[in-house]
Every structure is written in C-alpha cells, then in structure tokens.
Enzyme design. Structure first.
Site, PDB file in Angstrom:
ATOM      1  N   LYS A  31       0.868  -1.243  -0.016  1.00 46.05           N
ATOM      2  CA  LYS A  31      -0.112  -0.093   0.088  1.00 46.05           C
ATOM      3  C   LYS A  31       0.838   1.075  -0.090  1.00 46.05           C
ATOM      4  O   LYS A  31       0.677   2.063  -0.796  1.00 46.05           O
ATOM      5  CB  LYS A  31      -0.728   0.142   1.201  1.00 46.05           C
ATOM      6  N   ARG A 100      -3.034   3.106   8.742  1.00 49.64           N
ATOM      7  CA  ARG A 100      -3.498   1.853   8.011  1.00 49.64           C
ATOM      8  C   ARG A 100      -2.285   0.977   7.833  1.00 49.64           C
ATOM      9  O   ARG A 100      -1.099   1.339   7.554  1.00 49.64           O
ATOM     10  CB  ARG A 100      -3.795   2.317   6.754  1.00 49.64           C
ATOM     11  N   GLY A 109      -7.725  -7.608   5.015  1.00 48.74           N
ATOM     12  CA  GLY A 109      -8.635  -7.700   6.129  1.00 48.74           C
ATOM     13  C   GLY A 109      -8.092  -8.449   7.387  1.00 48.74           C
ATOM     14  O   GLY A 109      -8.830  -8.475   8.271  1.00 48.74           O
ATOM     15  N   MET A 111      -5.224  -7.467   8.796  1.00 48.71           N
ATOM     16  CA  MET A 111      -4.671  -6.626   9.812  1.00 48.71           C
ATOM     17  C   MET A 111      -5.455  -5.353  10.036  1.00 48.71           C
ATOM     18  O   MET A 111      -6.560  -5.384   9.478  1.00 48.71           O
ATOM     19  CB  MET A 111      -3.126  -6.079   9.444  1.00 48.71           C
ATOM     20  N   ARG A 345      -3.344  -1.171  -6.301  1.00 44.97           N
ATOM     21  CA  ARG A 345      -2.582  -2.271  -6.170  1.00 44.97           C
ATOM     22  C   ARG A 345      -2.808  -2.936  -7.741  1.00 44.97           C
ATOM     23  O   ARG A 345      -3.845  -2.808  -8.284  1.00 44.97           O
ATOM     24  CB  ARG A 345      -2.529  -3.149  -5.200  1.00 44.97           C
ATOM     25  N   HIS A 461      -2.367 -44.635  -2.012  1.00 42.96           N
ATOM     26  CA  HIS A 461      -2.422 -45.208  -3.325  1.00 42.96           C
ATOM     27  C   HIS A 461      -3.637 -44.603  -4.011  1.00 42.96           C
ATOM     28  O   HIS A 461      -3.589 -44.522  -5.293  1.00 42.96           O
ATOM     29  CB  HIS A 461      -2.631 -46.587  -3.076  1.00 42.96           C
ATOM     30  N   ARG A 584       4.853 -47.895 -14.738  1.00 39.33           N
ATOM     31  CA  ARG A 584       4.992 -48.728 -13.605  1.00 39.33           C
ATOM     32  C   ARG A 584       4.282 -50.163 -14.141  1.00 39.33           C
ATOM     33  O   ARG A 584       3.116 -49.868 -14.621  1.00 39.33           O
ATOM     34  CB  ARG A 584       4.088 -48.236 -12.585  1.00 39.33           C
ATOM     35  N   ARG A 639      10.027 -49.257 -15.859  1.00 36.79           N
ATOM     36  CA  ARG A 639      10.293 -49.611 -14.592  1.00 36.79           C
ATOM     37  C   ARG A 639      10.195 -51.128 -14.161  1.00 36.79           C
ATOM     38  O   ARG A 639       8.893 -51.738 -14.313  1.00 36.79           O
ATOM     39  CB  ARG A 639       9.786 -48.982 -13.473  1.00 36.79           C
ATOM     40  N   GLU A 769      16.017 -43.398  -5.517  1.00 36.10           N
ATOM     41  CA  GLU A 769      14.833 -43.066  -4.650  1.00 36.10           C
ATOM     42  C   GLU A 769      15.251 -43.438  -2.997  1.00 36.10           C
ATOM     43  O   GLU A 769      14.440 -43.377  -2.183  1.00 36.10           O
ATOM     44  CB  GLU A 769      13.851 -43.794  -4.922  1.00 36.10           C
ATOM     45  N   SER A 788      16.745 -41.527 -12.682  1.00 38.59           N
ATOM     46  CA  SER A 788      15.372 -40.848 -12.501  1.00 38.59           C
ATOM     47  C   SER A 788      15.084 -40.743 -10.919  1.00 38.59           C
ATOM     48  O   SER A 788      15.038 -41.810 -10.304  1.00 38.59           O
ATOM     49  CB  SER A 788      14.214 -41.726 -13.392  1.00 38.59           C
ATOM     50  N   GLY A 790      13.126 -40.757  -7.891  1.00 41.64           N
ATOM     51  CA  GLY A 790      11.863 -41.095  -7.323  1.00 41.64           C
ATOM     52  C   GLY A 790      11.634 -40.518  -5.968  1.00 41.64           C
ATOM     53  O   GLY A 790      11.981 -40.875  -5.017  1.00 41.64           O
ATOM     54  N   THR A 791      11.108 -39.341  -5.987  1.00 41.04           N
ATOM     55  CA  THR A 791      11.157 -38.427  -5.133  1.00 41.04           C
ATOM     56  C   THR A 791       9.852 -38.560  -3.828  1.00 41.04           C
ATOM     57  O   THR A 791       9.892 -38.263  -2.805  1.00 41.04           O
ATOM     58  CB  THR A 791      10.727 -37.013  -5.413  1.00 41.04           C
ATOM     59  N   ASN A 792       9.059 -39.693  -4.304  1.00 41.98           N
ATOM     60  CA  ASN A 792       8.100 -40.147  -3.424  1.00 41.98           C
ATOM     61  C   ASN A 792       8.679 -41.000  -2.361  1.00 41.98           C
ATOM     62  O   ASN A 792       8.620 -40.555  -1.242  1.00 41.98           O
ATOM     63  CB  ASN A 792       6.957 -40.962  -3.962  1.00 41.98           C
ATOM     64  N   ASP A 793       9.535 -41.781  -2.774  1.00 46.37           N
ATOM     65  CA  ASP A 793      10.205 -42.615  -2.056  1.00 46.37           C
ATOM     66  C   ASP A 793      11.309 -42.039  -1.236  1.00 46.37           C
ATOM     67  O   ASP A 793      11.793 -42.323  -0.083  1.00 46.37           O
ATOM     68  CB  ASP A 793      10.878 -43.950  -2.457  1.00 46.37           C
ATOM     69  N   CYS A 856      10.788 -38.796 -11.446  1.00 46.57           N
ATOM     70  CA  CYS A 856       9.156 -39.172 -12.028  1.00 46.57           C
ATOM     71  C   CYS A 856       8.399 -39.270 -10.632  1.00 46.57           C
ATOM     72  O   CYS A 856       7.329 -40.066 -10.536  1.00 46.57           O
ATOM     73  CB  CYS A 856       9.393 -40.633 -12.602  1.00 46.57           C
ATOM     74  N   TYR A 876      14.623 -33.610 -17.521  1.00 49.89           N
ATOM     75  CA  TYR A 876      13.125 -33.804 -17.766  1.00 49.89           C
ATOM     76  C   TYR A 876      12.253 -33.972 -16.542  1.00 49.89           C
ATOM     77  O   TYR A 876      13.058 -34.445 -15.439  1.00 49.89           O
ATOM     78  CB  TYR A 876      12.757 -34.733 -18.818  1.00 49.89           C
TER      79      TYR A 876
END
Ligand code: PEP
Ligand code: MG
Length: 904
Positions: A31, A100, A109, A111, A345, A461, A584, A639, A769, A788, A790-793, A856, A876
């Site tokens: 502001k 203000r 709204g 603050m 703004r 899952h 998979r 895989r 992974e 590759s 495996g960022t989940n594991d 992946c 990638y």
C-alpha cells in the site's frame, strides 16, 4: 529482522509519500509503495507518510520502537501539518489522520486500520465547524474513532460497540445509521467512552499524539494476530516480513450527498473482460462498504451523481493501467466533489482472468509474451482444467477430507471395485468409497467417476492413482466411518448407503450429499484436441493456447508422463508429453493375470517358475508393444516391478477366514492353504522397506529377466514393423551400485541376444529413491545410463515418513506449527530431499558427463518443484498425464528471467 546496521544512528524509519516508489514494497509494504507511486505520478493522493516494515520488525523483536522512530514521526507529521495547513487534533481546525496497515503481500482484512485519529472532546467541535457546521458528521466521526481504536488498540470486544449502536437505532425506531442525528451520536459517544473505560480501566486518550503512537503500535502488533498468522501460513507468506504503517491525512466520504467512497477494477477480475467494474456508496466511509450496512450502486451510476469526478476517475484508471501494465484495483473517496485516491495495487484475479488479461495486454502491445508467461502459473492452469461444481447456494458439506486429485465428481456410492464395475457397466456414474485403496481396487477406480477414502494422504495409493488417471479423489476423510461389509458409511450421525448419490470436490476435499451440478472445462477440450483454439471464439482458450506455445518455446526442461497404459500414453501425448518417464509395470500383473502371478509366487521348482514366467512374457510384451506404438519414437522408461509380491495375493485375514471356514466344512482347501502359507511367509512388518524393487529382482530368479525380454522383444517387434521404439529399462529402489551391476549384467545379455541386428537401442538406468543411492550417486552412475529421481520414496526415506500414513495422521499439526508450509510429498523439500537431488545430480554427472537425469515422483507435476528441478539442471520431469500442461507451463516460467510484478 532489523540488523544492527539498520538500528544504527541515522537510520531512516519513515518515508514521505513523495520519497517512495512502487519498487520499495519490501520496505514500504504494497500500500505504501503504491501510494508513493501514485503521489509521484501527480495523482490526487491525500498527503501522508509510511513507517517501514523494518520498524515493525524491530518493534516485534524487542517489544519497543526503535529509538529514533518517535522523532522521525514528529518530523514527518510536522511537514504533513504544514502541507495541510492544520495541526493534528487542533481544537479549532483539526488535522485527522488514518493509520493503515500494509504488508509487502496483500493480506486483505487480516490486519488493522484506525481512522479519524486526532479527534477528542475538543477537536470534535472544530471538525463540525470545518464541515460547515455539520455536527452530525463530527460526532459520527468521533464515535467511529472510539469504536475502532477501542477494538484495535485496546482489545475492547467489538460487539459491545455494535450492541450500543443497535440500541441507539432501536431507540430511534430505525435500522439505518443515517437516521441518527447529532444528539443521538453525541450520546452514543458517551456510551462508547463508558464501554472503553469499563474494559481498559482508563479514559479514552485525549492527546492526539498518544492516539497516533498507540494506533501505530497496534498495527505493528496486528501482524501477529491469529488470523494474520493463519492467512500467511495458507498463502505461504514468510512470517518475518512485518507490516508497514501508513499515516494518511483523512478525507471524508461521509460529508453529505456530494461525497462518497468506492472500489473499482480496471478490468473484470472474474473473467478478464475489458471495461469498468466497481461499486460506489454515496455519503459513506470505506468501512461502511465492507460492513455491508447499506447497498452500493454500480460505479457507472457515479456518472449521473458526479460526472466530473467520474470522468477524472476513468482518466486515472486508464493512466494506472498504462503505468502498471496490468489490471489495477483501486479505492477512492470523493469529499464534496473532490476525488481522492486512497489505494491502488495490481489486482487479484481468477485463474481464467489471469490468462485472458495476460493475452489482452500482449495484444495491446503493453507487455511481451515472456511477461505474459510470468503472470500466469501452473496452479491457475490446473484450476482451469478440472470440471467444477456450480454451487448455487451455500450448501453445507457432509464432511471434508484431503482434496487429493482435483475435479468435481457426482455419483452413486459403492463400496467395492466389483460393484463399481458392475454399476458403471450399466451406465451409472459411481463414487468408489473405501477406507483405503489397494492395487486390487484398480478396476473399480477406473470405472468410478471419483474416489473417496477415509484414510491416507495425498500420496496414498488412492491419491496417486487417481491423479494419474485425472480422476477426482478425496482421501483421508476420517470423519467417515466406512463399513464395506454393510455397504454404508456414517458421518455425524447420518448414514449414506450404497446407491445414494454424493458429490465430491477434489480441490477443496468437500463431500456433499446429493447431486451438485458440474460444468466441463473448455481448456481440457482444447488440450484434448476437440476444441480448436483459433476457431474457438473463447478468449480464455486463445490465451491459454498462446501462452502455452510460448512456454514450450522457452523451456529447457523436457516434460514426460507417468503412464502405464496405451490409453494414458495417448492422452498424455495430446497434452504435450515428450515421452514416458515412468511406466509402472505392476498394474500389468493384475486382473486375469493374477493367477499367473500367484503361480509364479507359489512355484516350488524352477520348472514351475519358468512356466509361470513364460506364460506372463507374451502378455507383457503386448503391453509394451501397445505403449511403444502409442509413443511413436519417443523415449519410454519402463520400470521393472517394484511392489512387494504379496500385494498380488489376497489379504492374510481374508485367506485365514476362508481356510478356516473350508476346514470347518470339511472342504478341500489345499490351494487356499498353500496361498495362506505363502502369504504368512512373505508377511513383512514394514513392506515399504522390505522385499521390493531391485531386491525382488535379485531374489526371484527370472522375474526381471522376463520383463527385460518382454520390453526388448516388444521394441524389436515395433522396429520390424518400421516403427521406432526407444525403451529405457529402469531398476527401482537401488541403494548400492552392486545391486544395479548384478541386474544390469543379466539384462545386457538378454538385450544383446534379442536386439540382434534390429537397430533397437536400449538404455539401462536406475531410480534414485533411496538416500544411500543419492549419496553414492558417483558410484552408481558408473553402472547407470540414466537416473530418475523417485522423489516419493526419497521423501519417505529421507524424512522417515510413511507416505501412506503420515499426511492423514499428523501433518495437520506440522502445518499448524509451521514445521513446513506444505507437505513435502506435495512440493519438494528443497533443503533436505532437494539437497539429496542436488548431490546426486552433481556427483552422477561428474562420474558420467552428460548423464540423462529426470524425476518421476509426484513432484514432477508440482509447480514449485518444477522450478527447483530446472535450477538443479535436470533434463526432464515426468508427471501424470493431467499435470503435463502444468509442468510445461512451469518449465517455461522457470526458464524466463522475471522482471514484472509478483504473481502472488
Ligand atoms: C517414487 O518413489 O517417487 C516413485 C515414482 O515410485 P513409486 O511412487 O511407484 O514408489
Ligand atoms: Mg518409488
């Protein structure tokens, strides 16, 4: 926090509006920076000054204001008084100011603001005189000050003032504030003062400067108000920025019918359409509009009421757009026919408007395509891709869970995959409800319109599979007591039985009883190819088309998809996928092949095992032929099988019951007994850390070999038909290079034998992974032709969080405590898991220059994570088909250097 340096003598804590500009948002808040910018543009902004966010940080850190702050405020106040020709709170002709809040990022709204500072028992008379003897106005302004000051600065419960105001109106027999006259308001001021004294133990402060200082500190303090903290956490706004405070000469919209206040947008923030959008309220102050006490009129009405101010306003709006090169929202006040700008703004807008406006501004030659790309984002695109509920009224949801896969699904509730398939076969739309899903439920998930579970988080899952299919999913709705046997769930005393209709919203996680109407997405129709961008007159589709094309031109990251079937692969290609980053293979072992897998698992001799594998081989080969054909020469990473094998057998409890029942009845249960023994033998306490991935390949002879053979034979078959296939064989869950070398040696023999002179090229690589794989990536790269992540594991094992349990179980508490702002399963944890990615990338490429590296895990389709993978230099990202356009867009955004406004 304010550094030593900033606290030293001579530090500037206060800026006049003439001293700042829009670039100084960090210091002056949004502001303040924009008020300064408008002042310097020569627009009619009431004079004022801004106390910096640094002053707020220093105040919040130490509990007191920096030493020179009071002095600097005095100096700026003096020049404000000089500019206005009045003194703050002067009894005969008072200057009044508003105080203000204004942080770097808008927190609407959240603050506090205090208006009319400077009024007291004496100056109220001066104000009346100043307003041409308008006593009503003066007393109304005074009562507003006591109310706002009491509530904001001294924490007097706001309802007490509201009750008193209602009481005064009741006494007068009215519901309209405007019917209260000067005497009524004067009496109300007395009541307010009594309320103030009762709660604070002191009289309402009469010294204008004390009012000002206390109001400033209260605004500083409101940075840490509960709702502000919550908002920041949700919007991912850093907690240590602090707010600036703007002290502005008051102008009054409540001086009579030739005064008023309004808000306006330079374009429609909902659709992006050009035009003037806004609301106006005559004879009112800003908070009356917010409080909705009286109804506003469309801004166009102002043309009749005050054509001069209206004309001036339109001119200023055009000027602001030209200057900010974007949609602006503004607040203004007209004081007796004189227009004042109180705020502007770059305005918030819907996802659709963001695309449309960016496209329009390119057409108008105001911005280039890079800037247009910068101004939209993947989250907006994702929103545009899902069908949406049209909730006409405030319909109360039955319950809420985790919105795991966006979209809107309506259907009859079913509790088993079989029933889902059956009803869907009859043309019914169904919602599959389970406590949690397993690979067994897959046919039901495919048949269902949406999936609802009472357990599991965003990487359960159900969630992962649903996202992969672009299917709506709400998971972890733990208020639901799901009883699969009696085919019903109960929630809050209500029972929903099989066949009843529910509607689930995969974005908000809300579950509604009955049917809520939905609309399909034009953007998906465009991506699917059923809507032509150039022929379509839809400005949204045209804007998406243009911006996507530019993102593709700019991005360095390739975008692949996670797809297990030809159908998924085909859809992903239409969405712009440039290969498969993860196929998979486990889903290919289900359905009518389950029996063959059982035979494999139960095989007692080599011959039995070979027989089972030989039966699976042609089926697998056909699967791959289908996918290679669909991908038509693009790379396909397959895989090798990953999950523990017992996942392909019936659950232990079910088998035990069946065997017991059969024995009781004296029936032959030899097959079931053998199965039960196998399942018991394979039972693991922590299957995710047990016999899965590469470990399976090393323990079950011939399993990986069969898969490798099927992949290569499929590629060769395609080649013989004149079609290029580019298989990349990926080994999961590797933690040591020796594991990979063992699999690779066996695979290479098969590859050499099958490829022959076909010209097919096959790569062998690995997933990274397991944290140990990331930390020994240099060694592993010696044996891998690609990585590759495996960022989940990697997240599961990096944090030690069971991915199927933690999100539903306790992440709420971690989010509440701010341990992280978003689940690390959703957006990559840059500092920890991200560091593993960085190390593995650097060490992998050092050992094998040019090593191809992708990701992946689910993070491949998350906007923030895509930026991270771009920065780290991956080749990638691979994500579910529906996320492919999002990843393309974000990869483009990551590649451009940003110059424009913050897209938050
Ligand atoms: C991963 O772990 O990131 C991965 C892609 O494998 P999955 O989710 O199948 O374990
Ligand atoms: Mg994995």
């Amino acid at each position: 926090m304010a550094s030593r340096d900033t606290a030293s003598v001579g530090h500037k804590w206060v800026y006049d509006f003439t001293e700042g500009n829009r670039e100084l948002k960090d210091l002056l808040g949004g502001k303040g920076a924009n008020l300064a910018e408008m002042t310097n543009l020569g627009l009619p902004v009431p004079p004022g000054f801004t106390i910096t966010t640094e002053a707020c940080q220093a105040y919040l850190a130490s509990g007191t204001a920096p030493a020179e702050l009071a002095e600097q405020i005095t100096a700026h106040l003096t020049s404000l008084e000089r500019a206005m020709g009045k003194r703050l709170g002067d009894p005969s002709d008072p200057l009044l100011v508003s105080v203000r809040s204004g942080a770097k990022f808008s927190m609407p709204g959240m603050m506090e603001t205090v208006l009319n500072v400077g009024l007291n028992d004496a100056s109220v008379t001066g104000l009346a005189a100043q307003a041409g003897g308008n006593e009503r106005f003066a007393w109304d302004s005074y009562r507003r000050l006591i109310q706002m000051f009491g509530k904001t600065v001294c924490e007097v419960p706001g309802e007490e003032f509201e009750h008193a105001l209602d009481g005064a109106k009741r006494a007068k027999g009215t519901t309209n504030d405007l019917d209260l006259d000067a005497a009524d308001l004067r009496a109300l001021v007395d009541t307010y003062k009594t309320i103030f004294r009762k709660h604070t133990g002191r009289d309402f402060p009469q010294t204008p400067r004390e009012q000002l200082d206390l109001a400033i500190f209260a605004v500083f303090g409101s940075w840490n108000a509960e709702r502000a903290v919550l908002y920041r956490r949700q919007e991912r706004i850093p907690a240590d920025l602090g707010t600036a405070v703007n002290v502005v000469a008051m102008v009054f919209g409540n001086l009579g019918p030739d005064s008023g206040t309004g808000v306006a947008f330079t374009r429609d923030p909902a659709s992006g359409a050009q035009g003037i959008y806004g609301d106006y309220l005559a004879n009112a102050q800003g908070e009356d509009v917010v409080a909705g006490i009286r109804s506003t009129v469309p801004l166009q009405e102002l043309e009749k009421l005050d054509p001069r101010s209206y004309g001036e306003l339109l001119g200023i709006m055009a000027r602001l757009e030209e200057h900010y090169l974007d949609l602006c929202d503004i607040e203004f006040t007209i004081e007796r026919g004189k227009l004042w700008m109180l705020q502007t703004r770059v305005g918030k807008r819907t996802a659709a408007a963001a695309f449309v406006i960016a496209g329009q501004l390119v057409d108008e030659g105001l911005i280039d395509l890079d800037e247009a790309l910068h101004r939209v984002n993947g989250a907006q695109l994702a929103q545009l891709m899902f069908p949406r509920f049209r909730l006409e009224h405030d319909v109360a949801p039955l319950a809420a869970g985790i919105g795991a896969s966006p979209g809107a699904a309506v259907g009859k509730v079913v509790f088993s995959a079989e029933r889902a398939v059956e009803l869907a076969g009859e043309g019914e739309s169904v919602i599959l409800v389970r406590r949690e899903t397993s690979p067994d439920d897959l046919p039901g998930m495919i048949a269902a319109q949406g999936i609802l579970t009472s357990r599991g988080g965003k990487t359960s899952h159900a969630a992962v599979v649903a996202r992969g299919m672009g299917k709506t999913c709400v998971c972890g709705a733990d208020a639901l007591d799901v009883n699969v046997r009696s085919r019903q769930f109960t929630v809050d005393g209500q029972t929903v039985r099989e066949g009843e209709v529910v509607s689930i919203d995969g974005t908000t996680g809300r579950i509604y009883r009955g049917e809520v109407p939905v609309s399909p997405s034009e953007v998906v129709r465009y991506f699917e190819g059923s809507l032509d961008a150039t022929e379509s007159g839809d400005p949204l589709v045209q804007a998406v088309h243009r911006i996507m094309a530019h993102a593709d031109e700019r991005r360095r990251l390739r975008v692949r998809t996670n797809a297990d079937t030809g159908e998924d692969a085909a859809r992903a290609r239409r969405f712009g996928a440039e290969g498969i980053g993860l196929c998979r293979t486990e889903h290919m072992f289900l359905g009518d092949r389950r029996e063959l897998v059982e035979r494999l698992i139960l095989a007692r001799t080599d011959a039995d095992r070979q027989e089972a594998l030989a039966a699976l081989l042609p089926l697998q080969r056909n699967d791959f032929v289908e996918i290679f054909r669909e991908m038509d020469g693009q790379p396909v990473t397959v895989r090798l099988i990953d999950p523990p094998l017992h996942e392909f057998l019936p659950p232990l409890e079910e088998l035990a019951v069946n065997v017991a029942v059969a024995q009781e009845r004296g029936q032959d249960a030899a097959k079931e007994e053998a199965l039960l023994t196998a399942v018991r033998r394979m039972h693991e306490q922590n299957p995710m850390l047990g016999l899965r991935g590469v470990r399976l390949g090393l323990v079950i002879p011939g399993l990986f070999a069969m898969q490798v053979r099927a992949i290569v034979e499929a590629a060769v078959a395609c080649a013989r038909d004149g079609q290029v296939a580019r298989p990349e064989i990926m080994v999961p869950l590797v933690g040591a290079v020796q594991e990979l070398e063992t699999v690779r040696t066996e695979a290479e023999k098969i590859i050499a034998e099958v490829v022959g002179d076909s010209g097919v090229e096959v790569l062998v690589g690995t997933m990274i992974e397991v944290p140990r794989a990331a930390l020994t990536a240099g060694q592993i790269a010696e044996a891998a032709e690609f990585f590759s992540f495996g960022t989940n594991d990697l997240t599961q094992m990096g944090w030690g969080f069971s991915r199927d349990d933690v999100e539903g179980a306790f992440f709420w508490r971690y989010l509440e405590l701010g341990i992280f702002g978003i689940s690390p399963f959703e957006s990559i944890d840059r500092d920890g898991v991200g560091r593993l990615v960085r190390i593995a990338t650097e060490e992998g490429r050092a050992a094998r220059p040019g090593l191809k590296i992708g990701v992946c895990g689910e993070h491949g389709g998350d906007p923030e994570s895509v930026h991270f993978f771009h920065e780290v230099g991956l080749d990638y990202v691979s994500c579910s088909p529906f996320r492919v356009p999002v990843a393309r867009l974000e990869a483009g955004r990551a590649a451009i250097t940003t110059t424009g406004s913050d897209s938050r």
